[in-house]
Design a protein around this motif. Structure first.
Motif, mmCIF file in Angstrom:
data_model
loop_
_atom_site.group_PDB
_atom_site.id
_atom_site.type_symbol
_atom_site.label_atom_id
_atom_site.label_comp_id
_atom_site.label_asym_id
_atom_site.label_seq_id
_atom_site.Cartn_x
_atom_site.Cartn_y
_atom_site.Cartn_z
ATOM 1 N N LYS A 162 -4.449 21.604 -33.404
ATOM 2 C CA LYS A 162 -3.657 20.457 -33.852
ATOM 3 C C LYS A 162 -4.517 19.267 -34.260
ATOM 4 O O LYS A 162 -4.005 18.277 -34.780
ATOM 5 N N THR A 163 -5.812 19.361 -34.010
ATOM 6 C CA THR A 163 -6.742 18.320 -34.456
ATOM 7 C C THR A 163 -7.733 18.940 -35.440
ATOM 8 O O THR A 163 -8.083 20.125 -35.323
ATOM 9 N N PRO A 164 -8.204 18.163 -36.424
ATOM 10 C CA PRO A 164 -9.177 18.734 -37.372
ATOM 11 C C PRO A 164 -10.505 19.022 -36.689
ATOM 12 O O PRO A 164 -10.944 18.278 -35.816
ATOM 13 N N TRP A 165 -11.150 20.115 -37.093
ATOM 14 C CA TRP A 165 -12.475 20.427 -36.552
ATOM 15 C C TRP A 165 -13.521 19.486 -37.132
ATOM 16 O O TRP A 165 -14.478 19.115 -36.471
ATOM 17 N N ARG A 166 -13.290 19.060 -38.378
ATOM 18 C CA ARG A 166 -14.214 18.137 -39.041
ATOM 19 C C ARG A 166 -13.438 17.293 -40.033
ATOM 20 O O ARG A 166 -12.552 17.781 -40.734
ATOM 21 N N CYS A 167 -13.781 16.017 -40.065
ATOM 22 C CA CYS A 167 -13.198 15.101 -41.040
ATOM 23 C C CYS A 167 -14.321 14.289 -41.663
ATOM 24 O O CYS A 167 -15.144 13.710 -40.952
ATOM 25 N N LYS A 168 -14.380 14.271 -42.971
ATOM 26 C CA LYS A 168 -15.422 13.536 -43.683
ATOM 27 C C LYS A 168 -14.782 12.772 -44.833
ATOM 28 O O LYS A 168 -13.974 13.322 -45.581
ATOM 29 N N MET A 169 -15.176 11.501 -44.980
ATOM 30 C CA MET A 169 -14.627 10.665 -46.037
ATOM 31 C C MET A 169 -15.662 10.370 -47.102
ATOM 32 O O MET A 169 -16.836 10.225 -46.803
ATOM 33 N N ARG A 170 -15.197 10.259 -48.312
ATOM 34 C CA ARG A 170 -16.016 9.788 -49.427
ATOM 35 C C ARG A 170 -15.407 8.462 -49.860
ATOM 36 O O ARG A 170 -14.306 8.419 -50.415
ATOM 37 N N THR A 171 -16.095 7.357 -49.590
ATOM 38 C CA THR A 171 -15.527 6.049 -49.890
ATOM 39 C C THR A 171 -16.216 5.433 -51.110
ATOM 40 O O THR A 171 -17.433 5.555 -51.268
ATOM 41 N N PRO A 172 -15.462 4.760 -51.986
ATOM 42 C CA PRO A 172 -16.062 4.200 -53.202
ATOM 43 C C PRO A 172 -17.064 3.088 -52.920
ATOM 44 O O PRO A 172 -18.062 2.951 -53.637
ATOM 45 N N SER A 173 -16.835 2.280 -51.892
ATOM 46 C CA SER A 173 -17.733 1.152 -51.617
ATOM 47 C C SER A 173 -19.147 1.613 -51.285
ATOM 48 O O SER A 173 -20.122 0.928 -51.610
ATOM 49 N N ILE A 180 -23.932 -10.927 -59.256
ATOM 50 C CA ILE A 180 -24.048 -9.463 -59.282
ATOM 51 C C ILE A 180 -23.350 -8.843 -58.073
ATOM 52 O O ILE A 180 -22.538 -7.921 -58.211
ATOM 53 N N LEU A 181 -23.659 -9.353 -56.881
ATOM 54 C CA LEU A 181 -23.026 -8.805 -55.676
ATOM 55 C C LEU A 181 -21.512 -8.983 -55.716
ATOM 56 O O LEU A 181 -20.758 -8.093 -55.333
ATOM 57 N N GLY A 182 -21.062 -10.140 -56.186
ATOM 58 C CA GLY A 182 -19.631 -10.397 -56.224
ATOM 59 C C GLY A 182 -18.885 -9.533 -57.206
ATOM 60 O O GLY A 182 -17.677 -9.307 -57.057
ATOM 61 N N SER A 183 -19.577 -9.002 -58.219
ATOM 62 C CA SER A 183 -18.911 -8.197 -59.241
ATOM 63 C C SER A 183 -18.991 -6.697 -58.970
ATOM 64 O O SER A 183 -18.437 -5.909 -59.744
ATOM 65 N N VAL A 184 -19.684 -6.300 -57.899
ATOM 66 C CA VAL A 184 -19.783 -4.871 -57.592
ATOM 67 C C VAL A 184 -18.520 -4.373 -56.911
ATOM 68 O O VAL A 184 -18.149 -3.208 -57.024
ATOM 69 N N PHE A 185 -17.807 -5.240 -56.183
ATOM 70 C CA PHE A 185 -16.532 -4.926 -55.558
ATOM 71 C C PHE A 185 -16.662 -3.863 -54.471
ATOM 72 O O PHE A 185 -16.599 -2.661 -54.723
ATOM 73 N N PHE A 186 -16.893 -4.323 -53.264
ATOM 74 C CA PHE A 186 -16.983 -3.418 -52.118
ATOM 75 C C PHE A 186 -16.397 -4.095 -50.895
ATOM 76 O O PHE A 186 -16.311 -5.327 -50.835
ATOM 77 N N VAL A 187 -15.991 -3.297 -49.949
ATOM 78 C CA VAL A 187 -15.548 -3.774 -48.641
ATOM 79 C C VAL A 187 -16.496 -3.170 -47.614
ATOM 80 O O VAL A 187 -16.710 -1.953 -47.621
ATOM 81 N N VAL A 188 -17.076 -3.994 -46.763
ATOM 82 C CA VAL A 188 -18.141 -3.521 -45.873
ATOM 83 C C VAL A 188 -17.622 -2.433 -44.931
ATOM 84 O O VAL A 188 -18.325 -1.460 -44.644
ATOM 85 N N GLY A 189 -16.394 -2.558 -44.445
ATOM 86 C CA GLY A 189 -15.841 -1.509 -43.590
ATOM 87 C C GLY A 189 -15.721 -0.183 -44.304
ATOM 88 O O GLY A 189 -15.816 0.884 -43.689
ATOM 89 N N ASP A 190 -15.542 -0.226 -45.625
ATOM 90 C CA ASP A 190 -15.466 0.980 -46.430
ATOM 91 C C ASP A 190 -16.831 1.604 -46.620
ATOM 92 O O ASP A 190 -16.955 2.810 -46.876
ATOM 93 N N VAL A 191 -17.884 0.800 -46.489
ATOM 94 C CA VAL A 191 -19.266 1.303 -46.563
ATOM 95 C C VAL A 191 -19.658 1.956 -45.244
ATOM 96 O O VAL A 191 -20.166 3.077 -45.202
ATOM 97 N N ASP A 192 -19.408 1.237 -44.155
ATOM 98 C CA ASP A 192 -19.880 1.699 -42.832
ATOM 99 C C ASP A 192 -18.954 2.712 -42.193
ATOM 100 O O ASP A 192 -19.392 3.533 -41.376
ATOM 101 N N ARG A 193 -17.673 2.617 -42.478
ATOM 102 C CA ARG A 193 -16.661 3.492 -41.871
ATOM 103 C C ARG A 193 -16.724 3.430 -40.353
ATOM 104 O O ARG A 193 -16.831 4.409 -39.671
#
Length: 395
Positions: free
Chosen positions: A349-360, A382-395
């Protein structure tokens, strides 16, 4: 006051305090030479988005090299998912990109539904598209407002939060959540839309379309904004593809790749999905892609409102959901780019493995390329125009 100390070379050495760089000035036949400076930007600094740290080496005012340092917000989502059943994961994925909660949810729901070979009601599929596009506009408004603010224009962020508040009230009426919606369910949605939601959506489309012109009036023709963004941080399409960049950052280079078109999910195959692209791949084009994508989302929402079918919004499931043994990968078009979920099941009932691919994560990976050779004064644009969320980078 610390006095300058004469050096053996005939110049002066200005000693700095702890953690400060030392400037060495050497006079050699009238030429001024400086030693390279190593500078920390972040992880808690007004020049960065949240807890991102960028270590840069400067030659004068030119950036020689830049190294993003990530991991300050790592929360172990992927391991947490392996200790939750398939339906509970949806509540976790709201949080890695907190500006794109609904779009995060739908990826997990789709992956589990395809593993279980579930048939999701048609009305639920259309409502998913509707909510995804409202969430996409919410995300873009935040970056449109904050980008102007970072370059010295405070008015756009006030305007952006005006629209964000209205849209969040609308989505909260349906989902019960303000920032983390948890509206998706394996097999459909939590519940149907409340009375008056469709009429309110129609009015909101008119309001946002009218007000989006204000952002163009404020920034698109602003000579200071143009001077700080045009030709700054240019990204060629082949480099963008090599780094795995997606979303508006990729579209600004002229590549129209969009998972809603190339691999449709929910009801995206039943609507027309415009994919705005630009040519130069610079900070200005990346910003303009956000504005154009907002207009495209409004057009998709109008199609959903005109064609939304009646019927149930969820499928009955057993008390315990167990996916058959196997693996699956599902990709979706999140507001910042391509999102992907890779699930492996061993029949429990739980996944054996979960992996995310995040755009940030991929957007941040090409920051060294964009910053190398740039001026320090252009780093924020430049940094402001790349568009990222830090939580989406670090997960």
């Amino acid at each position: 006051m610390t006095e300058a100390i004469a050096s053996d070379t005939g110049g002066t050495v200005l000693p700095g305090g702890p953690g400060e760089a030392m400037l060495v000035e050497v006079r050699d036949q009238g030429a001024l030479q400086t030693q390279d400076m190593n500078l920390n930007i972040g992880p808690q600094h007004p020049a960065t988005h949240g807890v991102l740290r960028v270590v840069i080496d400067l030659d004068g005012e030119q950036i020689v090299r830049a190294r993003p340092v990530i991991g300050y917000m790592h929360r172990g989502f992927e391991k947490l998912a392996e200790a939750r059943d398939y339906r509970q994961i949806i509540a976790l994925v709201n949080r890695h990109d907190w500006l794109s909660a609904f779009c995060n949810e739908i990826g997990v729901a789709l992956a589990v539904e395809r593993m279980l070979e579930l048939e999701v009601p048609e009305r639920a599929q259309w409502i998913r598209v509707l909510m995804c596009e409202w969430n996409r506009i919410l995300n873009h408004l935040m970056f449109i407002g904050s980008f102007g603010l970072e370059l010295g224009a405070i008015t756009p962020v006030f305007f952006a939060f005006r629209e964000r508040e209205d849209i969040q009230h609308l989505m909260e009426a349906a989902t019960g959540g303000r920032l983390h919606f948890t509206y998706n369910r394996v097999g459909g949605l939590k519940e149907d839309l409340p009375l008056g939601f469709l009429a309110a959506s129609e009015q909101m489309v008119r309001n946002v379309r009218t007000r989006s012109q204000e952002y163009r009036d404020l920034l698109q023709g602003n000579e200071i904004f143009l001077a700080r963004t045009r030709g700054v941080g240019s990204l060629p399409p082949d480099v963008a593809l090599d780094y795995g960049v997606s979303g508006p950052t990729l579209h600004a280079t002229g590549v129209p790749e969009d998972a809603r078109v190339t691999e449709p999910y929910a009801a995206y195959d039943k609507v027309e999905v415009p994919v705005p692209v630009k040519e130069n791949g610079d900070s200005f084009d990346r910003f303009m892609c956000l504005l154009d994508r907002m207009d495209a989302s409004l057009y998709i929402i109008e199609q959903v409102l005109d064609n939304l079918p009646a019927g149930p919004v969820t499928t009955k499931l057993p008390k315990t959901v167990k996916a058959p043994e196997g693996e699956i990968y599902v990709r979706t078009e999140n507001p910042l780019g391509q999102g992907g979920y890779y699930l492996v099941s061993d029949g429990k009932k739980t996944p054996w493995r979960c992996k995310m691919r995040t755009p940030s994560f991929n957007n941040i990976s090409m920051v060294p390329y964009l910053l190398e050779g740039a001026l320090l004064s252009d780093m924020i644009a430049i940094l402001g125009s790349v568009f990222f969320v830090v939580g989406d980078v670090d997960r």
